[in-house]
Design a protein around this motif. Structure first.
Motif, PDB file in Angstrom:
ATOM      1  N   PRO A  28      -8.925   9.975  -5.044  1.00  0.00           N
ATOM      2  CA  PRO A  28      -7.967   8.913  -5.393  1.00  0.00           C
ATOM      3  C   PRO A  28      -6.962   9.298  -6.463  1.00  0.00           C
ATOM      4  O   PRO A  28      -5.903   8.661  -6.572  1.00  0.00           O
ATOM      5  N   ASP A  29      -7.260  10.331  -7.250  1.00  0.00           N
ATOM      6  CA  ASP A  29      -6.359  10.736  -8.329  1.00  0.00           C
ATOM      7  C   ASP A  29      -5.402  11.863  -7.924  1.00  0.00           C
ATOM      8  O   ASP A  29      -4.669  12.376  -8.768  1.00  0.00           O
TER       9      ASP A  29
ATOM     10  N   ASN B 168      -1.754  11.438  -9.096  1.00  0.00           N
ATOM     11  CA  ASN B 168      -1.524  10.956 -10.458  1.00  0.00           C
ATOM     12  C   ASN B 168      -0.332  11.623 -11.135  1.00  0.00           C
ATOM     13  O   ASN B 168       0.397  10.986 -11.903  1.00  0.00           O
TER      14      ASN B 168
ATOM     15  N   THR C 182      -5.951   9.266  -0.641  1.00  0.00           N
ATOM     16  CA  THR C 182      -5.864   8.152  -1.575  1.00  0.00           C
ATOM     17  C   THR C 182      -5.096   6.992  -0.970  1.00  0.00           C
ATOM     18  O   THR C 182      -4.165   7.186  -0.178  1.00  0.00           O
TER      19      THR C 182
ATOM     20  N   PRO D 263      -1.525   0.066  -9.827  1.00  0.00           N
ATOM     21  CA  PRO D 263      -1.930   1.407  -9.388  1.00  0.00           C
ATOM     22  C   PRO D 263      -3.318   1.870  -9.813  1.00  0.00           C
ATOM     23  O   PRO D 263      -3.826   2.836  -9.240  1.00  0.00           O
TER      24      PRO D 263
ATOM     25  N   PRO E 190      -1.524   6.207 -14.621  1.00  0.00           N
ATOM     26  CA  PRO E 190      -2.553   5.904 -13.618  1.00  0.00           C
ATOM     27  C   PRO E 190      -3.870   5.422 -14.211  1.00  0.00           C
ATOM     28  O   PRO E 190      -4.709   4.885 -13.499  1.00  0.00           O
TER      29      PRO E 190
ATOM     30  N   HIS F 270       0.836  -1.208   0.000  1.00  0.00           N
ATOM     31  CA  HIS F 270       0.000   0.000   0.000  1.00  0.00           C
ATOM     32  C   HIS F 270       0.866   1.252   0.000  1.00  0.00           C
ATOM     33  O   HIS F 270       1.951   1.273   0.598  1.00  0.00           O
TER      34      HIS F 270
ATOM     35  N   ARG G 124      -7.041   2.094  -6.683  1.00  0.00           N
ATOM     36  CA  ARG G 124      -6.856   3.145  -5.683  1.00  0.00           C
ATOM     37  C   ARG G 124      -8.219   3.666  -5.249  1.00  0.00           C
ATOM     38  O   ARG G 124      -9.189   3.626  -5.997  1.00  0.00           O
TER      39      ARG G 124
ATOM     40  N   LEU H 118       2.670   9.793 -10.089  1.00  0.00           N
ATOM     41  CA  LEU H 118       2.742   8.480 -10.719  1.00  0.00           C
ATOM     42  C   LEU H 118       3.302   8.602 -12.136  1.00  0.00           C
ATOM     43  O   LEU H 118       4.177   7.832 -12.534  1.00  0.00           O
TER      44      LEU H 118
ATOM     45  N   ILE I 258      -3.283   3.627  -2.617  1.00  0.00           N
ATOM     46  CA  ILE I 258      -2.877   3.080  -3.903  1.00  0.00           C
ATOM     47  C   ILE I 258      -2.209   1.729  -3.700  1.00  0.00           C
ATOM     48  O   ILE I 258      -1.368   1.577  -2.808  1.00  0.00           O
ATOM     49  N   ASN I 259      -2.568   0.780  -4.528  1.00  0.00           N
ATOM     50  CA  ASN I 259      -1.834  -0.484  -4.601  1.00  0.00           C
ATOM     51  C   ASN I 259      -0.664  -0.261  -5.548  1.00  0.00           C
ATOM     52  O   ASN I 259      -0.861  -0.174  -6.766  1.00  0.00           O
TER      53      ASN I 259
END
Length: 263
Positions: free
Chosen positions: A205-206, A209, A190, A197, A219, A179, A200, A212, A192-193
């Protein structure tokens, strides 16, 4: 970095069909020294497939994404050291802005009587104690849980970040799910895995991004990441500006030994 000009770094792997001990059995029969604990040296694997090219030819192939820095800043390569470090295969690192070491421990659920200096011989084990160390790095306090995951729990992150604070937790758990969890002012932003990814959740959740993408992860894509923990730690560093190094594992250091609290 926009999605229009975004091209992830793809790596291809082969998944040969093998019996559970096929390589070990072949290695012993051909005079190789094989670990009794199950590890297989890379040179043994290479020799096995050189002797059995038909197995590789029939292997299933699949692609994964290699996270790597696309802009200046922390890179997954900066955290390759953690793979062979004393951290092991289950740990949580929590970055907390604005709280001192003692307050971070308290909000992690540590009783004052369990706070003490942690030495080299202290480690977590079943039935306790659970070991947590804390240190101040700039405006952030970094807590490292040996074998635990208190800091990645949503209610704990909410406590660590309340009243205008900020907290980021990275959990490595080789037998469950990794995580990266981010909270601000008591709210989970958020979760996130890092291995997958697109998985999430949270109130926004974004929110991460952009970071990422800067690490070569799209993402919006249904991709698996082949270096999830280095990517997760680089993501945490890009959020906090704090780079954890092997020197930060040195003891003695303030922390806690929590009796009977092993997760």
């Amino acid at each position: 970095m926009s999605d229009a000009d975004f091209t992830p770094l793809r790596v291809t792997y082969r998944a040969p069909e093998l019996g559970r001990t096929q390589i070990q059995d072949w290695a012993r029969a051909n005079g190789y020294l094989v670990s009794e604990r199950g590890g297989i040296a890379p040179e043994i694997t290479e020799a096995f497939f050189a002797a059995h090219p038909e197995i590789l030819e029939q292997a299933r192939t699949f692609e994964m994404i290699r996270a790597t820095a696309r802009t200046p800043g922390a890179s997954p390569e900066d955290y390759e050291w953690q793979k062979d470090s004393p951290l092991g295969d289950i740990y949580t690192i929590v970055f907390v802005r604005g709280l001192d070491e003692h307050e971070v421990l308290r909000r992690l659920g540590v009783a004052d009587e369990d706070i003490r200096l942690i030495e080299d011989g202290d480690y977590s084990y079943p039935e306790g104690p659970q070991i947590i160390t804390v240190r101040r790095i700039g405006d952030w306090t970094v807590a490292i849980e040996d074998g635990g995951w208190r800091g990645v729990q949503w209610e704990v992150l909410g406590s660590l970040s309340r009243n205008g604070g900020e907290a980021v937790a990275v959990q490595r758990h080789d037998y469950a799910q990794h995580h990266v969890t981010y909270a601000v002012d008591g709210h989970l932003i958020t979760d996130i895995n890092p291995g997958f990814p697109i998985d999430r959740q949270g109130t926004d959740p974004d929110r991460l991004n952009r970071h990422l993408r800067e690490l070569g992860i799209d993402p919006a894509a249904d991709d698996s990441i082949d270096n999830p923990i280095p990517a997760a730690l680089a993501l945490a560093t890009r959020i906090t500006g704090v780079m954890v190094t092997p020197q930060h594992l040195h003891r003695p250091i303030l922390g806690a030994a929590i009796p009977g609290a092993y997760f």
